[in-house]
Enzyme design. Structure first.
Site, PDB file in Angstrom:
ATOM      1  N   ALA A   1      -8.158 -21.291 -83.801  1.00 49.98           N
ATOM      2  CA  ALA A   1      -8.226 -21.496 -85.238  1.00 49.98           C
ATOM      3  C   ALA A   1      -9.273 -20.486 -85.681  1.00 49.98           C
ATOM      4  O   ALA A   1      -9.173 -19.878 -86.725  1.00 49.98           O
ATOM      5  CB  ALA A   1      -8.813 -22.929 -85.524  1.00 49.98           C
TER       6      ALA A   1
ATOM      7  N   GLY B   1      -9.795 -24.110 -76.144  1.00 47.67           N
ATOM      8  CA  GLY B   1      -8.633 -23.266 -76.796  1.00 47.67           C
ATOM      9  C   GLY B   1      -8.439 -23.318 -78.107  1.00 47.67           C
ATOM     10  O   GLY B   1      -7.998 -22.316 -78.817  1.00 47.67           O
ATOM     11  N   CYS B   2      -8.418 -24.509 -78.535  1.00 51.71           N
ATOM     12  CA  CYS B   2      -7.700 -24.755 -80.188  1.00 51.71           C
ATOM     13  C   CYS B   2      -8.870 -24.127 -80.941  1.00 51.71           C
ATOM     14  O   CYS B   2      -8.557 -23.656 -82.102  1.00 51.71           O
ATOM     15  CB  CYS B   2      -7.515 -26.223 -80.439  1.00 51.71           C
ATOM     16  SG  CYS B   2      -6.239 -26.937 -79.432  1.00 51.71           S
ATOM     17  N   THR B   3      -9.920 -24.406 -80.506  1.00 47.53           N
ATOM     18  CA  THR B   3     -11.064 -23.654 -81.291  1.00 47.53           C
ATOM     19  C   THR B   3     -11.315 -22.244 -81.593  1.00 47.53           C
ATOM     20  O   THR B   3     -11.045 -21.615 -82.637  1.00 47.53           O
ATOM     21  CB  THR B   3     -12.238 -24.322 -81.021  1.00 47.53           C
ATOM     22  OG1 THR B   3     -12.644 -25.462 -80.974  1.00 47.53           O
ATOM     23  CG2 THR B   3     -13.709 -23.580 -81.792  1.00 47.53           C
TER      24      THR B   3
END
Length: 157
Positions: free
Chosen positions: A49, A44-46
């Site tokens: 970003a 999710g963070c990738t």
């Protein structure tokens, strides 16, 4: 301290991926998209970003800088930036002081385990340093576009 829309955003000082220490107040005169995320290199963070990366120029065209914050170390941030070619600063909030100021350091549950961590959240701070918009418990899909639309509609030059 609770955050209030229209008040000055809490300032902080954190080490940044460019090797410098930055303060939120360093960015006065620009709109700031301050996004807190749980962990580098996770799915999710990738995605989040990379979405910010893909819209980076549109944010820049609106006089907006993007600052990503997690509790990861600068070394891990640098690997994340290199792997995904991220064109904005990532800040290391290893002691979660900024996360606490923004009320995003929360008790989380995952697979039956409880732990403290960052609740994915985004804050828009105007060029005068005032908090003008917040999203908490962010769902990644479509979020970056929503933040960009907000700035385009509400923070014109």
């Amino acid at each position: 301290m609770s955050l209030q829309i229209g008040q000055l955003a809490p300032d902080f000082e954190l080490p940044a991926s460019n090797g410098k220490t930055v303060r939120l107040s360093d960015f006065r005169g620009k709109n700031v998209v301050l996004y807190f995320y749980p962990k580098d290199m996770t799915p999710g963070c990738t995605t989040e970003a990379c979405d910010f990366r893909d819209y980076h120029q549109q944010f820049a065209d609106l006089n907006a800088v993007i600052l990503g914050v997690s509790t990861d170390s600068i070394e891990r941030h640098k690997k994340f930036i290199e792997k995904y070619n991220l064109p904005f600063l990532l800040l290391a909030d290893e002691e979660h002081k900024a996360a606490e100021k923004y009320g995003v350091w929360k008790l989380k549950k995952n697979f039956g385990k409880e732990y403290m961590g960052i609740e994915r959240s985004t804050f828009v701070i105007d060029k005068d340093g005032k908090l003008v918009k917040e999203w908490r418990k962010v769902k990644v899909k479509g979020h970056v576009e929503e933040a960009l639309d907000y700035i385009a509609e509400n923070l014109k030059q």
